[in-house]
Design an enzyme around this catalytic site. Structure first.
Site, short mmCIF file in Angstrom:
data_model
loop_
_atom_site.label_atom_id
_atom_site.label_comp_id
_atom_site.label_asym_id
_atom_site.label_seq_id
_atom_site.Cartn_x
_atom_site.Cartn_y
_atom_site.Cartn_z
N SER A 132 0.90 -1.22 0.01
CA SER A 132 0.13 0.11 -0.09
C SER A 132 0.77 1.30 -0.12
O SER A 132 0.46 2.32 -0.07
CB SER A 132 -0.72 -0.08 1.16
OG SER A 132 -0.09 0.11 2.50
N LYS A 182 1.35 3.98 7.54
CA LYS A 182 0.84 4.86 6.64
C LYS A 182 1.10 6.14 6.59
O LYS A 182 1.82 6.51 7.65
CB LYS A 182 -0.95 4.73 6.85
CG LYS A 182 -1.41 3.40 6.54
CD LYS A 182 -1.50 3.17 5.08
CE LYS A 182 -2.21 1.87 4.88
NZ LYS A 182 -1.47 0.59 5.18
#
Length: 232
Positions: A153, A191
């Site tokens: 991701s 993230k």
């Protein structure tokens, strides 16, 4: 010393910036270098950034700045006009290459605390599994730990599956920082942090993943990314 592909990409970015003022997209770079995937472009950009030839500007899409070009790219007239400094005669070459023993002595042992998801969050951080020795240049001030990345991701931030990320322990971060986030005291993920009022958004660097938004009490910041290791 740059590889042929690194030199080609640097020249392509430099020429596009001169012509349009805008850095080329990853697809344009991939096509220009005849590569099969954008992951190859990510690796080349990281290599150019590590060598000080380019810089990525934060919080801006397609924002690259060329800091310098290889000496071979400088016109011959400009090279002749540069003053020659005989560093070998002055003996500076040896002073800039420390002995292997000195490098080993200055290495810092950093604990590897298991795996972190760059994708769907996985179990919270595990206990220390082993340590890795890093040169001080890979670290910043403070306490650090390492995590093995699982997932894709964050590929557009240059972070790939099976990379090892180096994290500085801290419980605060600025919007835009890449962090280790602990969600609901149960799940950890890597993230980019975005603050949206009182809410916290955890943003992927891959369009295949959605941004997840949480209340402020559900997310704890466990540290900030400071460097990355990759084995080929």
């Amino acid at each position: 010393m740059l590889t042929r592909k690194q030199s080609e990409l640097l020249r392509f970015i430099h020429e596009r910036l001169k012509e349009t003022g805008i850095a080329p997209s990853f697809d344009q770079m991939k096509d220009a270098l005849d590569l099969r995937s954008k992951s190859g472009i990510h690796r080349l950009i990281i290599a150019l950034e590590e060598r000080g030839f380019i810089r990525r500007l934060p919080n801006r899409a397609r924002a690259l700045e060329v800091l310098k070009m290889p000496e071979a790219s400088i016109p011959a007239q400009a090279q002749r006009s540069q003053k020659f400094t005989p560093s070998v005669i002055e003996g500076t070459l040896g002073r800039h290459r420390p002995a292997v023993e000195d490098e080993a002595a200055s290495a810092v042992n950093v604990p590897v605390m298991g795996r972190i998801a760059a994708g769907t969050p996985i179990s919270a951080l595990q206990t220390r599994s082993h340590t890795i020795a890093l040169p001080p240049e890979f670290l910043s001030a403070g306490d650090h730990y390492a995590l093995e990345v699982r997932g894709d991701s964050m590929i557009e931030a240059g972070i790939f599956d099976q990379d090892t990320v180096i994290i500085r322990r801290q419980d605060t971060a600025d919007s835009g920082d890449i962090i280790v986030a602990l969600i609901d005291d149960e799940e950890a993920t890597l993230k980019r942090l975005r603050r949206r009022g009182v809410s916290i958004a955890l943003e992927a660097a891959n369009p295949a993943y959605e941004t997840r938004i949480f209340g402020p009490n559900r997310v704890q910041i466990q540290g900030k990314l400071v460097s990355l290791l990759r084995r080929y």
